[in-house]
Design a protein around this motif. Structure first.
Motif, PDB file in Angstrom:
ATOM      1  N   THR A 212       0.168  21.111  15.316  1.00  0.00           N
ATOM      2  CA  THR A 212       0.015  20.514  13.982  1.00  0.00           C
ATOM      3  C   THR A 212      -1.183  21.103  13.249  1.00  0.00           C
ATOM      4  O   THR A 212      -1.132  21.329  12.044  1.00  0.00           O
ATOM      5  CB  THR A 212      -0.118  18.986  14.079  1.00  0.00           C
ATOM      6  OG1 THR A 212      -1.165  18.648  15.006  1.00  0.00           O
ATOM      7  CG2 THR A 212       1.173  18.347  14.547  1.00  0.00           C
ATOM      8  N   ASN A 213      -2.244  21.369  13.992  1.00  0.00           N
ATOM      9  CA  ASN A 213      -3.414  21.984  13.376  1.00  0.00           C
ATOM     10  C   ASN A 213      -3.072  23.369  12.836  1.00  0.00           C
ATOM     11  O   ASN A 213      -3.422  23.720  11.699  1.00  0.00           O
ATOM     12  CB  ASN A 213      -4.541  22.089  14.403  1.00  0.00           C
ATOM     13  CG  ASN A 213      -5.843  22.593  13.790  1.00  0.00           C
ATOM     14  OD1 ASN A 213      -6.271  22.103  12.748  1.00  0.00           O
ATOM     15  ND2 ASN A 213      -6.469  23.562  14.429  1.00  0.00           N
ATOM     16  N   LEU A 214      -2.343  24.141  13.624  1.00  0.00           N
ATOM     17  CA  LEU A 214      -1.946  25.493  13.225  1.00  0.00           C
ATOM     18  C   LEU A 214      -1.002  25.449  12.020  1.00  0.00           C
ATOM     19  O   LEU A 214      -1.160  26.211  11.059  1.00  0.00           O
ATOM     20  CB  LEU A 214      -1.261  26.185  14.404  1.00  0.00           C
ATOM     21  CG  LEU A 214      -1.010  27.689  14.291  1.00  0.00           C
ATOM     22  CD1 LEU A 214      -2.334  28.447  14.170  1.00  0.00           C
ATOM     23  CD2 LEU A 214      -0.225  28.183  15.505  1.00  0.00           C
ATOM     24  N   ALA A 215      -0.048  24.538  12.053  1.00  0.00           N
ATOM     25  CA  ALA A 215       0.939  24.449  10.974  1.00  0.00           C
ATOM     26  C   ALA A 215       0.306  24.042   9.654  1.00  0.00           C
ATOM     27  O   ALA A 215       0.605  24.628   8.602  1.00  0.00           O
ATOM     28  CB  ALA A 215       2.033  23.448  11.361  1.00  0.00           C
ATOM     29  N   PHE A 216      -0.591  23.053   9.701  1.00  0.00           N
ATOM     30  CA  PHE A 216      -1.157  22.536   8.451  1.00  0.00           C
ATOM     31  C   PHE A 216      -2.341  23.354   7.943  1.00  0.00           C
ATOM     32  O   PHE A 216      -2.767  23.184   6.802  1.00  0.00           O
ATOM     33  CB  PHE A 216      -1.515  21.056   8.600  1.00  0.00           C
ATOM     34  CG  PHE A 216      -0.309  20.164   8.553  1.00  0.00           C
ATOM     35  CD1 PHE A 216       0.257  19.805   7.342  1.00  0.00           C
ATOM     36  CD2 PHE A 216       0.290  19.718   9.719  1.00  0.00           C
ATOM     37  CE1 PHE A 216       1.382  18.999   7.285  1.00  0.00           C
ATOM     38  CE2 PHE A 216       1.419  18.917   9.687  1.00  0.00           C
ATOM     39  CZ  PHE A 216       1.973  18.557   8.463  1.00  0.00           C
TER      40      PHE A 216
END
Length: 270
Positions: A212-216
């Motif tokens: 989620t950190n990478l995606a956002f």
């Protein structure tokens, strides 16, 4: 008479904004509904707006306050004798020690400083197994992120991690004039109850957090680009996820599926 501490001047670097509306304070305490024999922890007691009425109900309250001047201010009050005081950053306070010492779940509440609210929430989510509930005054923007759903502009990593761990309800919004000094933002009082069993499943929450950190971080990019180093287009399609969607379009369940695919296929070990 001790005249050394007549008043406390709020520190901007600690985002200190103190509740002053007595009707609002009563409303908050009524909602928290502190009970004798419960273990309650207040983060950032400030000038004692919530501390005083809570102490009128229970015999012991643990308070975590980084500003020693505020603790000195609280010493003037009769309820101070009921406090177990920890002068330190709430991010490094040992909540587990409290849990093991009291041998029961912890109830946590407070008017959270805006500068640490998100970091503190993420810290507390990791300790969800020892927490009964949390009741916080937060920046309205943070509260909206906590409860946001896919497709909403407020939806992001915090929404996913928060909703993975907790059932979250916005109780009421609070306007700036209820604080001193008056902040430039609106606030929201929020109730968070950790799930005994999450409605979502992931083998490893750290992997979910990583994805989620990478995606956002690249939320404007489509998934094929933001998560392309991990997942091929073929994998997205196998999981019934459109690779042309953006990070904000995926549900929590879909992020869990991506996380679990990594674990089940040992992607990071190849």
């Amino acid at each position: 008479m001790n005249k050394k501490i007549k008043k406390h001047f709020p520190l901007k670097r600690l985002s200190q904004n103190f509740l002053i509306n007595q009707d609002l304070i009563k409303k908050i305490v009524k909602f928290i509904d502190p009970q004798l024999q419960q273990t309650l922890v207040e983060i950032g007691p400030g000038l004692g707006a919530l501390t005083k009425p809570v102490c009128s109900i229970i015999d012991e309250l643990i308070v975590v306050e980084i500003d020693s001047n505020l603790l000195n201010f609280l010493k003037k009050h009769s309820f101070y004798s009921k406090l177990i005081v920890s002068c330190q950053d709430a991010l490094i306070f040992d909540y587990y020690n409290v849990f093991y010492e009291k041998n029961q779940l912890i109830r946590i509440f407070g008017n959270l400083p805006y500068n640490i609210a998100t970091s503190l929430l993420l810290c507390l989510f990791e300790k969800n197994k020892i927490i009964q509930d949390m009741n916080f005054m937060l920046q309205k923007e943070v509260a909206e992120r906590l409860v946001a759903s896919p497709g909403n502009k407020s939806y992001g990593r915090l929404s996913i991690i928060a909703q993975y761990y907790c059932n979250i309800k916005i109780i009421f919004n609070v306007s700036p004039e209820n604080f001193r000094p008056i902040p430039k933002i609106n606030s929201t009082f929020v109730n968070l109850i950790p799930y005994k069993k999450s409605p979502y499943f992931t083998h490893d929450i750290k992997i979910l957090s990583y994805i989620t950190n990478l995606a956002f971080q690249k939320r404007r990019k489509i998934l094929r680009h933001s998560l392309g180093e991990i997942f091929s287009e073929k994998i997205f399609l196998r999981l019934n996820i459109n690779p042309k969607l953006r990070a904000e379009n995926l549900s929590i369940l879909q992020y869990c599926e991506l996380s679990n695919y990594i674990i089940e296929n040992n992607i990071f070990k190849k």
